[in-house]
Design a protein around this motif. Sequence first.
Motif, PDB file in Angstrom:
ATOM      1  N   ARG A 187       2.204   7.766   1.145  1.00 22.67           N
ATOM      2  CA  ARG A 187       3.507   7.127   1.119  1.00 22.67           C
ATOM      3  C   ARG A 187       4.471   7.997   0.303  1.00 22.67           C
ATOM      4  NH1 ARG A 187       4.469   1.354   1.185  1.00 22.67           N
ATOM      5  NH2 ARG A 187       2.236   1.092   0.765  1.00 22.67           N
ATOM      6  N   HIS A 188       5.457   8.581   0.944  1.00 27.21           N
ATOM      7  CA  HIS A 188       6.386   9.491   0.277  1.00 27.21           C
ATOM      8  C   HIS A 188       7.484   8.683  -0.426  1.00 27.21           C
ATOM      9  CE1 HIS A 188       4.844  13.337   1.846  1.00 27.21           C
ATOM     10  NE2 HIS A 188       4.509  12.628   2.912  1.00 27.21           N
ATOM     11  N   ASN A 280       7.387  16.561   0.633  1.00 26.57           N
ATOM     12  CA  ASN A 280       8.351  15.939   1.539  1.00 26.57           C
ATOM     13  C   ASN A 280       7.623  15.477   2.792  1.00 26.57           C
ATOM     14  OD1 ASN A 280       8.598  18.295   3.618  1.00 26.57           O
ATOM     15  ND2 ASN A 280       8.955  19.257   1.619  1.00 26.57           N
ATOM     16  N   GLU A 281       8.195  14.522   3.470  1.00 28.11           N
ATOM     17  CA  GLU A 281       7.522  13.877   4.593  1.00 28.11           C
ATOM     18  C   GLU A 281       7.387  14.797   5.794  1.00 28.11           C
ATOM     19  OE1 GLU A 281       7.718   9.553   6.893  1.00 28.11           O
ATOM     20  OE2 GLU A 281       9.252  10.155   5.448  1.00 28.11           O
TER      21      GLU A 281
END
Length: 373
Positions: A187-188, A280-281
């Motif tokens: 979960r970012h 980062n996602e």
Amino acid sequence: MALLQVLVCELLSGAECSMEVLVAFQRVYYPLLCVVGIPANLFTFYMICFRKCGMSDTAIIYLSCLAIMDTFYLVWVILVDLTLTFWLLQPFWNSNPWCSILGVLQYGSLYSSSWIVVVFTIERYLVLRSTAAKQHFSQAQVTKLTCVAIVLLSHVVSVPLGWINIVSPVNITVDGHNVTLPRCRYRHEAYSTYIVWITTFLSGGIPIVSVIIFNYLIGYHLCRASNLFTKEERRVMHGRSTRGMLRRTVLLLGTVSVTFVVLSLPRFVTYCILRTKYNNESFNRNDYNIPINVAGDLANMLQNLNSTTNFLLYCMVSRCFRRELLHMATCKARELGSVLTHTTMRVFSVANHKALPSADTVTVVLTHLKVTE
């Protein structure tokens, strides 16, 4: 032919070939760790607890607890997580609530294993340094409570890690077809980042520094204590091998520290890089064209190897442990040889009995007849 295929693979698609080789190696490496590590840790637990290996009561408790927690780590992290990841398309933990539960169990066992090593190292230093500490920490009850507290506290601290992952649909390619499957993904969010940073230092940074410092202090204390006596006094008290024993002790402590650092530090460094520069996602952790992904996988392999080498470092260096292991192996070999010999003798006895002619039986019976007039 195989060599030609390798050369063509390197010339045409070196990056893809390297990725396939690394993935194929991990598909074999992690199951092999389970096959070797889990029986080795369980066997070490049996040897320490039920055989006379010449260890103190406190050392038996610490090392037994370490073997059990390393076994749990191998089960939760290597067997359930990594092995299934490389061998199954849809492991069970890619669904709720296993996505959250597995993270708590994994980090709980990792914390427990790391901090048992740290506390055991600190306890050895305190016992060498203080007589009062030796009387206090030499009690088996205190050691048992300490190990139980480490395990419970480690799992309690791991509870927040149950919320750093989330189950979300992901588009993947399977046999040339695009399919959507649920995946347990990171979960970012700021919460996850803070928790992961705290976890990284609690499971890697602080234990590494602590083990280095206290093993250095132990070696320094042993050297200083040895220098308080002259050569003649040391020869009278302990014989001529005192200096050699001291050298082996310091070498052992240094080996433990260096091994722990070498196997744990790379993962700590690569994880810090992944959670800073690449946090980062949009970053694809499975893209092996990026060097940090390759370095991260190799660092994870070294970190996981640590759970299979602890019993070698802390137990196999013991002369009493090796002697008891050899004695047990010899006894088992003798028992097996005795069983085989007994079975062979019974087979030959039955075979000889069946081979006797019927005339001999009649003769035996006739010799027991009573002669009458």
